[in-house]
Design a protein around this motif. Sequence first.
Motif, mmCIF file in Angstrom:
data_model
loop_
_atom_site.group_PDB
_atom_site.id
_atom_site.type_symbol
_atom_site.label_atom_id
_atom_site.label_comp_id
_atom_site.label_asym_id
_atom_site.label_seq_id
_atom_site.Cartn_x
_atom_site.Cartn_y
_atom_site.Cartn_z
ATOM 1 N N VAL A 167 -6.406 4.342 -4.092
ATOM 2 C CA VAL A 167 -5.682 3.043 -4.129
ATOM 3 C C VAL A 167 -6.880 1.979 -3.689
ATOM 4 O O VAL A 167 -7.358 2.040 -2.533
ATOM 5 C CB VAL A 167 -4.617 3.122 -3.299
ATOM 6 C CG1 VAL A 167 -4.057 1.497 -3.417
ATOM 7 C CG2 VAL A 167 -3.518 3.850 -3.683
ATOM 8 N N VAL B 72 -0.596 7.779 5.049
ATOM 9 C CA VAL B 72 -0.359 7.763 3.554
ATOM 10 C C VAL B 72 -0.581 9.390 3.485
ATOM 11 O O VAL B 72 0.328 10.218 2.846
ATOM 12 C CB VAL B 72 -1.306 6.949 2.663
ATOM 13 C CG1 VAL B 72 -1.343 7.613 1.222
ATOM 14 C CG2 VAL B 72 -0.815 5.795 2.492
ATOM 15 N N ASN B 73 -1.538 10.104 3.922
ATOM 16 C CA ASN B 73 -1.813 11.356 3.662
ATOM 17 C C ASN B 73 -0.972 12.419 4.531
ATOM 18 O O ASN B 73 -0.934 13.504 4.372
ATOM 19 C CB ASN B 73 -3.371 11.654 3.968
ATOM 20 C CG ASN B 73 -4.181 11.017 2.671
ATOM 21 O OD1 ASN B 73 -3.947 11.705 1.488
ATOM 22 N ND2 ASN B 73 -4.824 10.180 2.959
ATOM 23 N N SER C 265 0.425 3.901 -3.052
ATOM 24 C CA SER C 265 0.076 5.430 -2.642
ATOM 25 C C SER C 265 1.085 6.262 -3.334
ATOM 26 O O SER C 265 0.678 7.279 -3.793
ATOM 27 C CB SER C 265 0.296 5.273 -1.247
ATOM 28 O OG SER C 265 -0.803 4.636 -0.554
ATOM 29 N N LEU D 264 0.829 -1.368 0.028
ATOM 30 C CA LEU D 264 0.053 -0.035 0.136
ATOM 31 C C LEU D 264 0.772 1.078 0.048
ATOM 32 O O LEU D 264 0.450 2.356 -0.507
ATOM 33 C CB LEU D 264 -1.020 -0.037 1.161
ATOM 34 C CG LEU D 264 -2.115 -0.906 1.169
ATOM 35 C CD1 LEU D 264 -2.930 -1.021 2.332
ATOM 36 C CD2 LEU D 264 -3.103 -0.626 0.070
ATOM 37 N N GLU E 222 0.263 8.967 -6.177
ATOM 38 C CA GLU E 222 0.815 10.403 -6.313
ATOM 39 C C GLU E 222 1.410 10.636 -7.440
ATOM 40 O O GLU E 222 1.493 11.746 -7.965
ATOM 41 C CB GLU E 222 1.661 10.514 -5.048
ATOM 42 C CG GLU E 222 2.094 12.101 -4.755
ATOM 43 C CD GLU E 222 2.951 12.256 -3.535
ATOM 44 O OE1 GLU E 222 2.683 13.326 -2.966
ATOM 45 O OE2 GLU E 222 3.977 11.437 -3.406
ATOM 46 N N THR F 221 2.638 12.062 2.202
ATOM 47 C CA THR F 221 3.029 12.611 0.757
ATOM 48 C C THR F 221 2.472 14.171 0.338
ATOM 49 O O THR F 221 1.785 14.532 1.420
ATOM 50 C CB THR F 221 1.740 11.637 0.159
ATOM 51 O OG1 THR F 221 0.412 11.763 0.462
ATOM 52 C CG2 THR F 221 2.049 10.253 0.116
ATOM 53 N N ILE G 259 -5.344 10.834 -0.930
ATOM 54 C CA ILE G 259 -5.532 9.677 -1.707
ATOM 55 C C ILE G 259 -6.309 8.685 -0.607
ATOM 56 O O ILE G 259 -5.669 8.548 0.417
ATOM 57 C CB ILE G 259 -4.120 9.233 -1.777
ATOM 58 C CG1 ILE G 259 -3.224 9.808 -2.592
ATOM 59 C CG2 ILE G 259 -4.118 7.375 -2.535
ATOM 60 C CD1 ILE G 259 -1.820 9.581 -2.903
ATOM 61 N N ILE H 279 -7.603 5.031 0.563
ATOM 62 C CA ILE H 279 -7.464 3.674 0.438
ATOM 63 C C ILE H 279 -8.772 2.944 0.335
ATOM 64 O O ILE H 279 -9.503 2.765 1.253
ATOM 65 C CB ILE H 279 -6.664 3.144 1.296
ATOM 66 C CG1 ILE H 279 -5.189 3.638 1.507
ATOM 67 C CG2 ILE H 279 -6.370 1.444 1.258
ATOM 68 C CD1 ILE H 279 -4.171 3.269 2.437
ATOM 69 N N ALA I 280 -4.256 4.698 5.753
ATOM 70 C CA ALA I 280 -4.781 5.712 5.283
ATOM 71 C C ALA I 280 -4.392 6.939 5.541
ATOM 72 O O ALA I 280 -3.975 7.904 4.958
ATOM 73 C CB ALA I 280 -6.345 5.635 4.959
#
Length: 231
Positions: free
Chosen positions: A119, A146-147, A108, A104, A112, A150, A159, A161, A143
Motif C-alpha cells: 500500500v 495490518v499484518n 490494506s 490505510l 488483501e 489480516t 502487506i 505500507i 504496518a
Amino acid sequence: MKKRAVVVLSGGLDSTTCMGVAKEQGYELWPMTFSYGQRHDREVEQARKIADYFQVNTHRIVNLDFFKQLGGSALTDQQLDVPQNEENPGIPITYVPARNMIFLALASAYAEVIGASAVFTGVSSVDYSGYPDCRPEFIESMAKTVNLATRAGVTDHKISIETPLMHLTKAETIRLGTRLHVPYERTTSCYNGGDKACGTCDSCRLRIKGFQEAGLVDPIDYAIPIDWSRE
C-alpha cells in the motif's frame, strides 16, 4: 502475475507522485480514493483524471461521508474556516481526526482482497502541516497492526505500507515526480477547491514553496500572482 500495489490517491501532488514511484518500481497500480465529506469534490475529480493518465484498470472510489458527520476539522465542517496565510505552530484545524489510520486500514483490506503486496501513501514528516498521522512512528505501528489483523499477514503474505516521500522535502518530491513525468497539471492541493488554487491556505503555501525551491513553475492556476523565481 505482476505484483500489485494499492495507492491511496487523493488527487494531490504527493499521492500522485506515489503513483509514479509505484509504477517505476514495477507495480500494477490499483488506486483507491476516498470521498470523505471534504469541503469540495475537486480532489475526487482530479483523482479520476490522474487514474486515467496512468491507464489503470480499476480505480476504486470509496464514500466515507461519516467524517463529515463527525466534524472536528475545517476540511469536513463548513462551520470552521480554513486558515489563510497563517503559521500553525501546533496541530492545525485542517487535521482530520484519525483520517490516515482509517484510510490505510481500508486500503490494506482492499490489498488483501486483490492480492496486493503493498500500500503506497504520500505522507511526509518533513514538509507537512504537523499532522500526527504523517509521522514514521505511526506508519511503523500501522504496518505492524495490518499484518497482525489480516489473513494475508498471518499466512506469510505480508502487506507493506510504502511511504517513499517520508523523508523528502516538498521540493525533493517535486523533482522526483518531474523526473517520473508525473502529471502535476492534473493535481490539486488547495483546501478551498476552486477552479484556481487560492494560494493562501497552508496546503497551497507548502506547494508553492516546494516548486519555488525546486526551481520549477507549478503547472496549475492560482487566484493570486506567484513569483516562481523566488528562492
